[in-house]
Design a protein around this motif. Structure first.
Motif, PDB file in Angstrom:
ATOM      1  N   VAL A   1      -6.106  -3.479   6.129  1.00  0.00           N
ATOM      2  CA  VAL A   1      -5.198  -3.982   5.035  1.00  0.00           C
ATOM      3  C   VAL A   1      -5.724  -5.017   4.021  1.00  0.00           C
ATOM      4  O   VAL A   1      -4.881  -5.539   3.468  1.00  0.00           O
ATOM      5  CB  VAL A   1      -4.008  -4.414   5.974  1.00  0.00           C
ATOM      6  CG1 VAL A   1      -3.326  -3.466   6.617  1.00  0.00           C
ATOM      7  CG2 VAL A   1      -4.270  -5.485   6.561  1.00  0.00           C
ATOM      8  N   SER A   2      -7.042  -4.744   3.840  1.00  0.00           N
ATOM      9  CA  SER A   2      -7.599  -6.048   3.055  1.00  0.00           C
ATOM     10  C   SER A   2      -7.198  -5.546   1.360  1.00  0.00           C
ATOM     11  O   SER A   2      -6.752  -4.618   1.320  1.00  0.00           O
ATOM     12  CB  SER A   2      -9.168  -6.028   3.222  1.00  0.00           C
ATOM     13  OG  SER A   2      -9.653  -5.001   2.964  1.00  0.00           O
ATOM     14  N   ARG A   3      -7.642  -6.302   0.648  1.00  0.00           N
ATOM     15  CA  ARG A   3      -7.149  -6.121  -0.854  1.00  0.00           C
ATOM     16  C   ARG A   3      -7.351  -4.600  -1.244  1.00  0.00           C
ATOM     17  O   ARG A   3      -6.334  -4.109  -1.847  1.00  0.00           O
ATOM     18  CB  ARG A   3      -7.766  -7.260  -1.755  1.00  0.00           C
ATOM     19  CG  ARG A   3      -7.133  -7.082  -3.108  1.00  0.00           C
ATOM     20  CD  ARG A   3      -7.680  -8.031  -4.164  1.00  0.00           C
ATOM     21  NE  ARG A   3      -7.911  -9.329  -3.412  1.00  0.00           N
ATOM     22  CZ  ARG A   3      -6.732 -10.305  -3.483  1.00  0.00           C
ATOM     23  NH1 ARG A   3      -5.559 -10.117  -3.773  1.00  0.00           N
ATOM     24  NH2 ARG A   3      -7.126 -11.439  -3.039  1.00  0.00           N
ATOM     25  N   PRO A   4      -8.323  -4.059  -1.189  1.00  0.00           N
ATOM     26  CA  PRO A   4      -8.469  -2.591  -1.705  1.00  0.00           C
ATOM     27  C   PRO A   4      -7.610  -1.565  -1.005  1.00  0.00           C
ATOM     28  O   PRO A   4      -7.408  -0.643  -1.627  1.00  0.00           O
ATOM     29  CB  PRO A   4      -9.831  -2.261  -1.592  1.00  0.00           C
ATOM     30  CG  PRO A   4     -10.624  -3.528  -1.313  1.00  0.00           C
ATOM     31  CD  PRO A   4      -9.728  -4.427  -0.477  1.00  0.00           C
ATOM     32  N   SER A   5      -7.114  -2.009   0.229  1.00  0.00           N
ATOM     33  CA  SER A   5      -5.982  -0.865   0.734  1.00  0.00           C
ATOM     34  C   SER A   5      -4.720  -0.948   0.013  1.00  0.00           C
ATOM     35  O   SER A   5      -4.303  -1.761  -0.735  1.00  0.00           O
ATOM     36  CB  SER A   5      -5.803  -1.329   1.907  1.00  0.00           C
ATOM     37  OG  SER A   5      -4.947  -2.250   2.341  1.00  0.00           O
ATOM     38  N   ARG A   6      -3.970  -0.052   0.584  1.00  0.00           N
ATOM     39  CA  ARG A   6      -2.515   0.002  -0.058  1.00  0.00           C
ATOM     40  C   ARG A   6      -1.726  -0.921   0.327  1.00  0.00           C
ATOM     41  O   ARG A   6      -0.351  -1.266  -0.412  1.00  0.00           O
ATOM     42  CB  ARG A   6      -1.666   1.504   0.213  1.00  0.00           C
ATOM     43  CG  ARG A   6      -1.749   1.517   1.752  1.00  0.00           C
ATOM     44  CD  ARG A   6      -1.062   2.854   1.909  1.00  0.00           C
ATOM     45  NE  ARG A   6      -1.768   3.442   2.920  1.00  0.00           N
ATOM     46  CZ  ARG A   6      -1.628   4.837   3.215  1.00  0.00           C
ATOM     47  NH1 ARG A   6      -0.534   5.412   2.960  1.00  0.00           N
ATOM     48  NH2 ARG A   6      -2.659   5.478   4.067  1.00  0.00           N
TER      49      ARG A   6
ATOM     50  N   GLN B   1      -6.566  -1.080  -9.626  1.00  0.00           N
ATOM     51  CA  GLN B   1      -5.461  -1.054  -8.469  1.00  0.00           C
ATOM     52  C   GLN B   1      -4.031  -1.414  -8.763  1.00  0.00           C
ATOM     53  O   GLN B   1      -3.983  -2.438  -9.485  1.00  0.00           O
ATOM     54  CB  GLN B   1      -6.222  -2.000  -7.469  1.00  0.00           C
ATOM     55  CG  GLN B   1      -5.484  -1.860  -5.951  1.00  0.00           C
ATOM     56  CD  GLN B   1      -6.322  -2.449  -4.975  1.00  0.00           C
ATOM     57  OE1 GLN B   1      -7.128  -3.435  -5.251  1.00  0.00           O
ATOM     58  NE2 GLN B   1      -5.596  -2.610  -3.810  1.00  0.00           N
ATOM     59  N   VAL B   2      -3.454  -0.722  -7.972  1.00  0.00           N
ATOM     60  CA  VAL B   2      -1.993  -0.903  -8.201  1.00  0.00           C
ATOM     61  C   VAL B   2      -1.260  -1.472  -7.027  1.00  0.00           C
ATOM     62  O   VAL B   2      -1.264  -0.533  -5.889  1.00  0.00           O
ATOM     63  CB  VAL B   2      -1.246   0.241  -8.730  1.00  0.00           C
ATOM     64  CG1 VAL B   2       0.487  -0.104  -8.786  1.00  0.00           C
ATOM     65  CG2 VAL B   2      -1.667   0.606  -9.995  1.00  0.00           C
TER      66      VAL B   2
ATOM     67  N   ARG C   1       5.045  -2.888  -4.192  1.00  0.00           N
ATOM     68  CA  ARG C   1       5.948  -3.518  -3.256  1.00  0.00           C
ATOM     69  C   ARG C   1       6.789  -2.242  -2.452  1.00  0.00           C
ATOM     70  O   ARG C   1       6.624  -2.285  -1.235  1.00  0.00           O
ATOM     71  CB  ARG C   1       6.970  -4.627  -3.743  1.00  0.00           C
ATOM     72  CG  ARG C   1       7.804  -5.172  -2.882  1.00  0.00           C
ATOM     73  CD  ARG C   1       9.021  -5.983  -3.508  1.00  0.00           C
ATOM     74  NE  ARG C   1       9.995  -6.483  -2.829  1.00  0.00           N
ATOM     75  CZ  ARG C   1      11.107  -5.538  -2.518  1.00  0.00           C
ATOM     76  NH1 ARG C   1      11.052  -4.420  -3.286  1.00  0.00           N
ATOM     77  NH2 ARG C   1      12.088  -6.132  -1.713  1.00  0.00           N
ATOM     78  N   ARG C   2       7.338  -1.473  -3.145  1.00  0.00           N
ATOM     79  CA  ARG C   2       8.126  -0.444  -2.756  1.00  0.00           C
ATOM     80  C   ARG C   2       7.334   0.397  -1.728  1.00  0.00           C
ATOM     81  O   ARG C   2       7.857   0.664  -0.820  1.00  0.00           O
ATOM     82  CB  ARG C   2       8.811   0.636  -3.633  1.00  0.00           C
ATOM     83  CG  ARG C   2       9.847  -0.346  -4.517  1.00  0.00           C
ATOM     84  CD  ARG C   2      10.246   0.419  -5.818  1.00  0.00           C
ATOM     85  NE  ARG C   2       9.143   0.510  -6.610  1.00  0.00           N
ATOM     86  CZ  ARG C   2       9.011   0.682  -7.974  1.00  0.00           C
ATOM     87  NH1 ARG C   2      10.184   0.461  -8.607  1.00  0.00           N
ATOM     88  NH2 ARG C   2       7.962   0.503  -8.524  1.00  0.00           N
ATOM     89  N   ARG C   3       6.134   0.793  -2.139  1.00  0.00           N
ATOM     90  CA  ARG C   3       5.236   1.544  -1.240  1.00  0.00           C
ATOM     91  C   ARG C   3       4.976   0.723  -0.020  1.00  0.00           C
ATOM     92  O   ARG C   3       4.816   1.333   0.876  1.00  0.00           O
ATOM     93  CB  ARG C   3       3.979   1.847  -2.039  1.00  0.00           C
ATOM     94  CG  ARG C   3       3.114   2.795  -1.182  1.00  0.00           C
ATOM     95  CD  ARG C   3       1.866   3.521  -2.054  1.00  0.00           C
ATOM     96  NE  ARG C   3       0.940   4.046  -1.106  1.00  0.00           N
ATOM     97  CZ  ARG C   3      -0.100   4.393  -1.319  1.00  0.00           C
ATOM     98  NH1 ARG C   3      -0.776   4.008  -2.568  1.00  0.00           N
ATOM     99  NH2 ARG C   3      -0.737   5.331  -0.888  1.00  0.00           N
ATOM    100  N   VAL C   4       4.468  -0.280  -0.189  1.00  0.00           N
ATOM    101  CA  VAL C   4       4.344  -1.203   0.881  1.00  0.00           C
ATOM    102  C   VAL C   4       5.482  -0.951   2.228  1.00  0.00           C
ATOM    103  O   VAL C   4       5.148  -0.676   3.259  1.00  0.00           O
ATOM    104  CB  VAL C   4       3.936  -2.570   0.879  1.00  0.00           C
ATOM    105  CG1 VAL C   4       3.806  -3.409   2.021  1.00  0.00           C
ATOM    106  CG2 VAL C   4       2.668  -2.599  -0.020  1.00  0.00           C
TER     107      VAL C   4
ATOM    108  N   ALA D   1      -6.762  -5.191  10.113  1.00  0.00           N
ATOM    109  CA  ALA D   1      -7.706  -5.853   9.969  1.00  0.00           C
ATOM    110  C   ALA D   1      -7.991  -6.517   8.299  1.00  0.00           C
ATOM    111  O   ALA D   1      -7.749  -5.708   7.676  1.00  0.00           O
ATOM    112  CB  ALA D   1      -9.133  -5.146  10.211  1.00  0.00           C
ATOM    113  N   CYS D   2      -8.297  -7.705   8.124  1.00  0.00           N
ATOM    114  CA  CYS D   2      -8.516  -8.253   6.894  1.00  0.00           C
ATOM    115  C   CYS D   2      -9.625  -9.233   7.044  1.00  0.00           C
ATOM    116  O   CYS D   2     -10.058  -9.349   8.083  1.00  0.00           O
ATOM    117  CB  CYS D   2      -7.269  -9.014   6.662  1.00  0.00           C
ATOM    118  SG  CYS D   2      -7.404  -9.672   4.721  1.00  0.00           S
TER     119      CYS D   2
END
Length: 126
Positions: free
Chosen positions: A25-30, A78-79, A82-85, A98-99
């Motif tokens: 779930v690090s920064r490049p992930s959704r 990268q976008v 919030r709604r997607r998360v 993992a981060c």
């Protein structure tokens, strides 16, 4: 679910592999955090890592209701949405996350957005 999911520190060392049942779930992930430690340092927060995790938590919790946040943030290509998360939290239920943030010392609070996601994904209604 017999064991409580945990946060794993993602490594970039030779031979490190993502453990089974783990989602990165690090920064490049959704699920990445659009708020950076550098922003917290620039704002002169006394504990930047904590500030960034708390800001992420607030963004997910209140969204635009308080007028402080945007629904989406664009950083480069990268976008962060919030709604997607929130809509995809169910994908994290029962998974280790993992981060790259360092793990806390025993007994200390975990100031990482992955800890926020662990809590939300595993306490939200199915």
């Amino acid at each position: 679910m017999s064991e409580q999911p945990v946060r794993v520190q993602r490594r970039r060392t030779k031979g490190w592999r993502k453990p089974d049942n783990t989602v990165i779930v690090s920064r490049p992930s959704r699920f990445g955090n659009p708020f950076t430690i550098q922003q917290a340092i620039d704002a002169e927060w006394s504990n930047p890592r904590r500030a960034v995790a708390e800001t992420y938590s607030e963004w997910l919790r209140v969204g635009t209701a308080g007028g402080w946040f945007e629904e989406t943030y664009r950083i480069g290509r990268q976008v962060f949405d919030r709604r997607r998360v929130l809509a995809e939290l169910h994908l994290l239920r029962g998974k280790d996350l993992a981060c790259t943030c360092p793990l806390p010392e025993p007994g200390q609070p975990d100031h990482c957005h992955a800890a926020v996601l662990l809590r939300l994904a595993n306490t939200a209604a199915p």
